[in-house]
Design a protein around this motif. Structure first.
Motif, PDB file in Angstrom:
ATOM      1  N   UNK A  70     -36.266  21.180  -5.249  1.00 30.07           N
ATOM      2  CA  UNK A  70     -35.517  20.197  -6.036  1.00 30.07           C
ATOM      3  C   UNK A  70     -35.500  20.561  -7.522  1.00 30.07           C
ATOM      4  N   UNK A  71     -36.553  21.241  -7.987  1.00 29.32           N
ATOM      5  CA  UNK A  71     -36.607  21.658  -9.399  1.00 29.32           C
ATOM      6  C   UNK A  71     -35.540  22.701  -9.710  1.00 29.32           C
ATOM      7  N   UNK A  72     -35.290  23.598  -8.731  1.00 30.62           N
ATOM      8  CA  UNK A  72     -34.296  24.650  -8.992  1.00 30.62           C
ATOM      9  C   UNK A  72     -32.892  24.241  -8.530  1.00 30.62           C
ATOM     10  N   UNK A  73     -32.813  23.215  -7.678  1.00 31.24           N
ATOM     11  CA  UNK A  73     -31.507  22.772  -7.185  1.00 31.24           C
ATOM     12  C   UNK A  73     -31.594  21.288  -6.810  1.00 31.24           C
ATOM     13  N   UNK A  74     -31.326  20.391  -7.762  1.00 29.74           N
ATOM     14  CA  UNK A  74     -31.495  18.947  -7.536  1.00 29.74           C
ATOM     15  C   UNK A  74     -30.672  18.402  -6.365  1.00 29.74           C
ATOM     16  N   UNK A  75     -29.591  19.134  -5.976  1.00 29.22           N
ATOM     17  CA  UNK A  75     -28.737  18.645  -4.877  1.00 29.22           C
ATOM     18  C   UNK A  75     -29.275  19.036  -3.498  1.00 29.22           C
ATOM     19  N   UNK A  76     -30.447  19.708  -3.473  1.00 27.57           N
ATOM     20  CA  UNK A  76     -31.023  20.129  -2.187  1.00 27.57           C
ATOM     21  C   UNK A  76     -31.185  18.923  -1.260  1.00 27.57           C
ATOM     22  N   UNK A  77     -30.639  19.014  -0.068  1.00 30.94           N
ATOM     23  CA  UNK A  77     -30.681  17.981   0.983  1.00 30.94           C
ATOM     24  C   UNK A  77     -30.012  16.657   0.576  1.00 30.94           C
ATOM     25  N   UNK A 187     -25.142  32.366   4.771  1.00 34.88           N
ATOM     26  CA  UNK A 187     -24.431  31.343   5.556  1.00 34.88           C
ATOM     27  C   UNK A 187     -24.440  29.986   4.876  1.00 34.88           C
ATOM     28  N   UNK A 188     -25.553  29.682   4.203  1.00 33.12           N
ATOM     29  CA  UNK A 188     -25.734  28.331   3.681  1.00 33.12           C
ATOM     30  C   UNK A 188     -26.078  27.380   4.815  1.00 33.12           C
ATOM     31  N   UNK A 189     -26.329  26.146   4.453  1.00 32.69           N
ATOM     32  CA  UNK A 189     -26.712  25.138   5.445  1.00 32.69           C
ATOM     33  C   UNK A 189     -26.194  23.780   4.972  1.00 32.69           C
ATOM     34  N   UNK A 195     -25.860  25.905  -0.550  1.00 33.83           N
ATOM     35  CA  UNK A 195     -24.448  26.286  -0.684  1.00 33.83           C
ATOM     36  C   UNK A 195     -24.037  27.561   0.045  1.00 33.83           C
ATOM     37  N   UNK A 196     -24.885  28.601   0.015  1.00 35.21           N
ATOM     38  CA  UNK A 196     -24.506  29.857   0.641  1.00 35.21           C
ATOM     39  C   UNK A 196     -23.407  30.559  -0.148  1.00 35.21           C
ATOM     40  N   UNK A 197     -22.867  31.647   0.424  1.00 31.49           N
ATOM     41  CA  UNK A 197     -21.761  32.366  -0.205  1.00 31.49           C
ATOM     42  C   UNK A 197     -20.441  31.824   0.327  1.00 31.49           C
ATOM     43  N   UNK A 198     -19.549  31.348  -0.520  1.00 31.07           N
ATOM     44  CA  UNK A 198     -18.276  30.802  -0.040  1.00 31.07           C
ATOM     45  C   UNK A 198     -17.528  31.806   0.829  1.00 31.07           C
ATOM     46  N   UNK A 199     -17.042  31.324   1.963  1.00 29.88           N
ATOM     47  CA  UNK A 199     -16.254  32.158   2.868  1.00 29.88           C
ATOM     48  C   UNK A 199     -17.065  32.985   3.840  1.00 29.88           C
ATOM     49  N   UNK A 240     -25.614  32.825  -4.403  1.00 34.27           N
ATOM     50  CA  UNK A 240     -26.190  33.500  -3.242  1.00 34.27           C
ATOM     51  C   UNK A 240     -27.693  33.659  -3.369  1.00 34.27           C
ATOM     52  N   UNK A 241     -28.142  34.120  -4.539  1.00 34.59           N
ATOM     53  CA  UNK A 241     -29.582  34.317  -4.747  1.00 34.59           C
ATOM     54  C   UNK A 241     -30.332  32.985  -4.755  1.00 34.59           C
ATOM     55  N   UNK A 242     -29.679  31.940  -5.319  1.00 33.83           N
ATOM     56  CA  UNK A 242     -30.270  30.602  -5.286  1.00 33.83           C
ATOM     57  C   UNK A 242     -30.405  30.122  -3.835  1.00 33.83           C
ATOM     58  N   UNK A 243     -29.363  30.363  -3.049  1.00 40.42           N
ATOM     59  CA  UNK A 243     -29.376  29.941  -1.638  1.00 40.42           C
ATOM     60  C   UNK A 243     -30.471  30.650  -0.862  1.00 40.42           C
ATOM     61  N   UNK A 244     -30.656  31.931  -1.158  1.00 45.55           N
ATOM     62  CA  UNK A 244     -31.717  32.677  -0.465  1.00 45.55           C
ATOM     63  C   UNK A 244     -33.081  32.108  -0.821  1.00 45.55           C
TER      64      UNK A 244
END
Length: 937
Positions: A70-77, A187-189, A195-199, A240-244
């Motif tokens: 959540x610290x690196x991506x507040x929108x997680x889940x 892929x993202x989830x 988010x994953x990589x778009x497309x 992408x790197x954030x998603x990983x």
């Protein structure tokens, strides 16, 4: 020394899985508590312990999300739906069970279960342990190694999957399990809002990993990509790197593996059984005892092999040894029933049959189950009958195809079926009774129908045997489709199935049903509904069987002429609709209709849309607009006539039985949670009666001959009489006792005028409120049903409640009772469980509150007419009347009356219906006679 094994359970993954596995058939106990999530989790826990007998085990829980992510991506889940209340309530109870079982709970604020499990799994690996991560969550595949495995519970009853390195390599098309992180990152989830990589989807992610090895490898080789994909990947490196990073399970949490803490130890037997007792987990209590405190008897039982044999004169082995025979279908992949062994036997003619009959007639309780050539009991022929009177044991009597030989064989069984002192157990016994009636066999004595029993215990669940077996016996029976195939031209008749498999399948059904009876009897007692079961539902079963066998005569010529008339009317409406729309289109297509009404004709400014983005042309939407737009009224009329024609006018003649020349509806006792009956094939309870054309369909139902007439007996305003009695509202009770028109009486009071001066419109509005109150009508709803404005409707409702204060109090008391107990009940104690009565969601809670008021009233009306049906049927049989009861439609009964018996029958029916149950208000019955149902009604 063998390598020690550690099992780590992902609590929430298993809890959610258990909850949603039973979402259509929630497990609700007598307190109205939804225990599906608890039962699902405990089943999974016990399954692991039974199968694997682990040395070490612990359960990990999420607590307050993932602080790091959540610290690196507040929108997680952030996209996740709110956790269902049943799960919120379940978690502390599950933790209480685990503590009582001395199973360690791993939990840390701000840390997710997969991070806890990942950290401990890697620590345990270093200490030489083989670790199994028990979860259905595919994300754990990234942790798999030589000594760490995924242990994935499959669907209930279908075993487990274990994923090691080869399975992960195959599933994700990777060289190393760690590459699953790159796959998930690309892929993202959507569930976790990664988010994953778009497309980039499944195939593209696998292709990238095969080509470049990792997310970083992909970014190093962007120049090899082409077109839009190159642009998207290049523009979304950081994403992408954030998603990983978000998809990577953390392996250095502040938690330490302590082998001693995780050792399996003896549970607190008393405490666990106490909790299970509160939850009403009888089956799980048995399992718990067998797993942790096995007796010598239980240990011995598990060693006994199951077999299926054919008994000849010299080997009637069930009464002696349990020798294993050459069963062609051991079905070893399925779980065994209840106490793990069973022995099923086919009975051969001669001495074996003689011995079987001798033992059969000595029993007090026997389950039987007919196997037939089809689903229609009026046309199906017997293929065999299975019997069971001891858990794990049973017999199968195969029937010859020759009708005379089959009749000779059934005669040997007649003494059993007609024995008054043997309780007959079955699942949906009405079907078996109707099949046996074709062979002139009457099933006498006390009956126990497991389908009906469960319907009373848990009316909101499904009641088919497979569901009951999985829920109460933790056993998945063999499916009929495994034997005869799915529907279609290639489907076999049961007679074509080899006898060994017939025996296995049929006796399994009887065995399961026998064991279900043992579960349901104490539950009926605990919920105080045993008398409702024995005195109402079971006797009614016989009444309905007789009504269905009798059927009703149909005037096919009249329906043919009505079909032609409807055809003309439908074409006229179609022409008018096209004229008003100024174009032709498919009126039956919601998409085309929506475009015409709301885009081209622009009938409303802001048309309502469906979830898929189409314009809504649902009935309620169009009904609201009908008074302002002629085309919409024509469309509603078109729909109504088209449905009437296809569903009834054209369909009914095809449902006439060739042998009897009549229509035989099938009444279902276990569908409506309120206790009302429903009918099927054909559904006679949904024939429209508010329209002239709908009423015309009833004209097609006629007496059997000129010597008979149809009589319709209808309870007058029974639901209003019940609510008056239950609420003890004196003004309403007085009106009914004085024989007043209740709607005129209500209008006089709420509009403050003498009853003689009540206008037709005032009476109509009072009638709408009288019936609407039962269903929780709002001011908005009332204004839609009348010519009143919303404020006028609100004022009328407020005045109504002031006029009848005890009615308002009764409604409040019902809701309070439901909140406290989780259910409401009818005058006979029939329960309606309301699991959402304390929901935080106002809409969901409001629906439950309306049911809390409505269910006791509608259910009591259903109870009362059932009592009347049982008593009338008994009198008709005892006095050997030629008159027959044919139909039940809500508050109405229809009879085929032999004309010379008419006066006696009228008196009998009126008396039995009006005296079926004593209320504070009289029950009033209207009788009508006619040469068809419409005329009689």
């Amino acid at each position: 020394m063998s390598q020690k094994r550690l099992f780590l359970l992902d609590a929430y993954a298993l809890i959610f899985r258990g909850y949603y596995a039973l979402i259509k058939n929630p497990r609700i106990n007598s307190k109205g508590q939804d225990t599906s999530a608890i039962m699902g989790f405990v089943n999974s826990l016990f399954d692991v312990i039974k199968r694997e007998k682990p040395d070490h085990l612990a359960v990990a829980f999420d607590k307050a999300g993932s602080k790091d992510r959540l610290e690196i991506f507040p929108e997680y889940k952030a996209n996740r739906d709110e956790t269902p209340e049943a799960i919120k309530i379940a978690v502390p109870i599950i933790q209480e069970i685990l503590k009582a079982m001395h199973i360690p709970i791993i939990e840390k604020a701000g840390v997710e279960a997969d991070d806890l499990i990942g950290t401990i799994a890697k620590q345990a690996e270093k200490e030489g342990y083989k670790t199994y991560m028990v979860t259905p969550d595919k994300d754990y595949a990234q942790l798999v190694s030589e000594n760490i495995f995924m242990y994935r519970p499959a669907r209930m009853g279908n075993g487990i999957e274990i994923w090691g390195i080869p399975e992960v390599q195959k599933k994700f098309e990777v060289e190393r399990p760690e590459q699953v992180i790159d796959y998930l990152g690309m892929m993202g989830d959507a569930v976790d809002n990664i988010p994953g990589l778009p497309g980039v989807g499944d195939k593209t992610a696998k292709k990238f990993i095969a080509a470049y090895g990792s997310m970083e490898g992909l970014f190093e080789n962007i120049d090899q990509l082409k077109g839009k994909m190159k642009e998207k990947v290049e523009a979304n490196k950081e994403l992408g790197l954030l998603s990983k990073k978000l998809a990577t399970i953390i392996l250095d949490c502040d938690v330490t593996f302590d082998a001693k803490d995780y050792e399996i130890s003896t549970p607190d037997e008393k405490k666990v059984k106490e909790i299970f007792g509160e939850l009403e987990f009888r089956r799980l209590t048995d399992q718990f005892t067998k797993i942790f405190f096995p007796s010598e008897e239980n240990t011995t039982a598990t060693a006994t092999k199951k077999s299926t044999s054919t008994a000849g004169a010299g080997q009637f082995s069930l009464f002696g040894s349990n020798e294993e025979s050459s069963s062609t279908d051991s079905l070893s992949s399925r779980k065994n029933i209840s106490n793990t062994e069973h022995f099923y036997q086919s009975v051969a003619p001669g001495m074996a049959m003689k011995l079987f009959l001798q033992n059969l007639l000595k029993q007090n309780n026997v389950c039987f189950d007919t196997e037939t050539t089809g689903l229609d009991p009026l046309t199906a022929e017997l293929v065999g009958i299975a019997f069971s009177w001891e858990a794990g044991k049973g017999f199968y009597v195969p029937f010859p195809e020759d009708k005379d030989e089959a009749q000779e064989l059934i005669e040997l069984l007649r003494p059993f079926f007609e024995a008054e002192d043997i309780v007959k157990i079955g699942q949906n016994l009405k079907y078996d009774i109707k099949v046996l009636a074709k062979y002139n066999i009457e099933v006498k004595g006390k009956l126990f129908d497991t389908m009906l029993a469960h319907y009373l215990i848990n009316p909101d669940m499904r009641h088919n045997m497979d569901v009951l077996s999985e829920t109460y016996l933790n056993y998945t029976p063999v499916s009929i489709t495994e034997l005869i195939g799915k529907k279609g031209k290639n489907q076999l008749s049961f007679r074509q199935v080899p006898q060994e498999k017939q025996t296995e399948y049929a006796v399994e059904d009887a065995d399961i049903t026998y064991q279900l009876k043992e579960h349901f009897t104490p539950e009926l007692n605990a919920a105080n509904i045993l008398s409702l079961f024995e005195d109402i539902e079971v006797p009614l079963l016989r009444v309905l069987a007789d009504m269905e066998i009798e059927g009703i005569n149909l005037d096919k010529e009249f329906l043919q002429s009505l079909s032609e008339e409807l055809d003309k009317d439908i074409k006229t409406l179609e022409s008018n609709i096209y004229s008003e729309a100024r174009e032709e289109f498919n009126i039956a297509s919601p998409k085309q209709l929506g475009i015409v009404l709301f885009e081209k004709m622009k009938l409303v400014d802001k048309p309502k849309k469906t979830k898929t983005g189409q314009y809504s042309t649902a009935e309620d939407v169009l009904s609201y607009l009908a008074k302002d737009h002629k085309i919409i009224q024509n469309i509603l009329d078109y729909r109504g006539l088209s449905k009437l024609k296809s569903t009834y006018v054209d369909a009914l003649p095809n449902q006439v039985n060739e042998n009897t020349g009549r229509v035989h509806t099938d009444y279902m006792q276990t569908v409506a949670a309120t206790g009302r009956l429903s009918s099927n094939n054909p559904n006679l309870q949904n024939i429209p009666i508010r329209t002239e054309r709908g009423r015309q369909v009833r004209k097609a139902f006629v007496p059997r001959s000129e010597d008979y007439t149809l009589l319709a007996a209808d309870y007058s305003q029974i639901e209003l009489r019940i609510i008056a009695a239950l609420s003890e509202e004196e003004t309403m009770i007085s009106a009914f006792k004085n024989g007043e028109d209740i709607h005129a009486s209500t209008a006089a009071k709420v509009f403050n005028v003498p009853i003689s001066e009540v206008t037709r419109e005032q009476r109509s509005n009072a009638k709408t409120v009288n019936f609407g109150i039962i269903y929780g009508v709002s001011a908005f709803g009332l204004s839609n049903q009348t010519n009143l404005s919303r404020s006028e409707a609100k004022e009328l409702i407020d005045t109504y409640y002031k006029t009848y204060p005890k009615l308002r109090n009764y409604m409040s008391e019902q809701v309070d009772f439901a909140r406290e107990n989780g259910y409401v009940q009818t005058v006979l104690g029939r329960r309606r469980y309301l699991k959402d009565i304390n929901s935080a969601n106002a809409v969901v809670r409001g629906a439950a509150e309306r049911n809390a008021v409505n269910a006791p009233i509608q259910g009591s009306a259903a109870d009362i007419i059932k009592i009347a049906m049982i008593n009338i049927h008994k009198k008709l049989k005892e006095s050997n009347y030629k008159t027959k009861m044919l139909l039940q439609v809500h508050d109405e009964l229809v009879f085929d009356v032999f004309k010379p018996e008419l006066e006696e029958i009228k008196s009998l029916i009126q008396s039995e219906m009006e005296n079926a149950y004593k209320l504070a208000v009289p029950l009033d019955v209207d009788l009508g006679l006619g040469t068809n149902w419409l005329e009689a009604h």
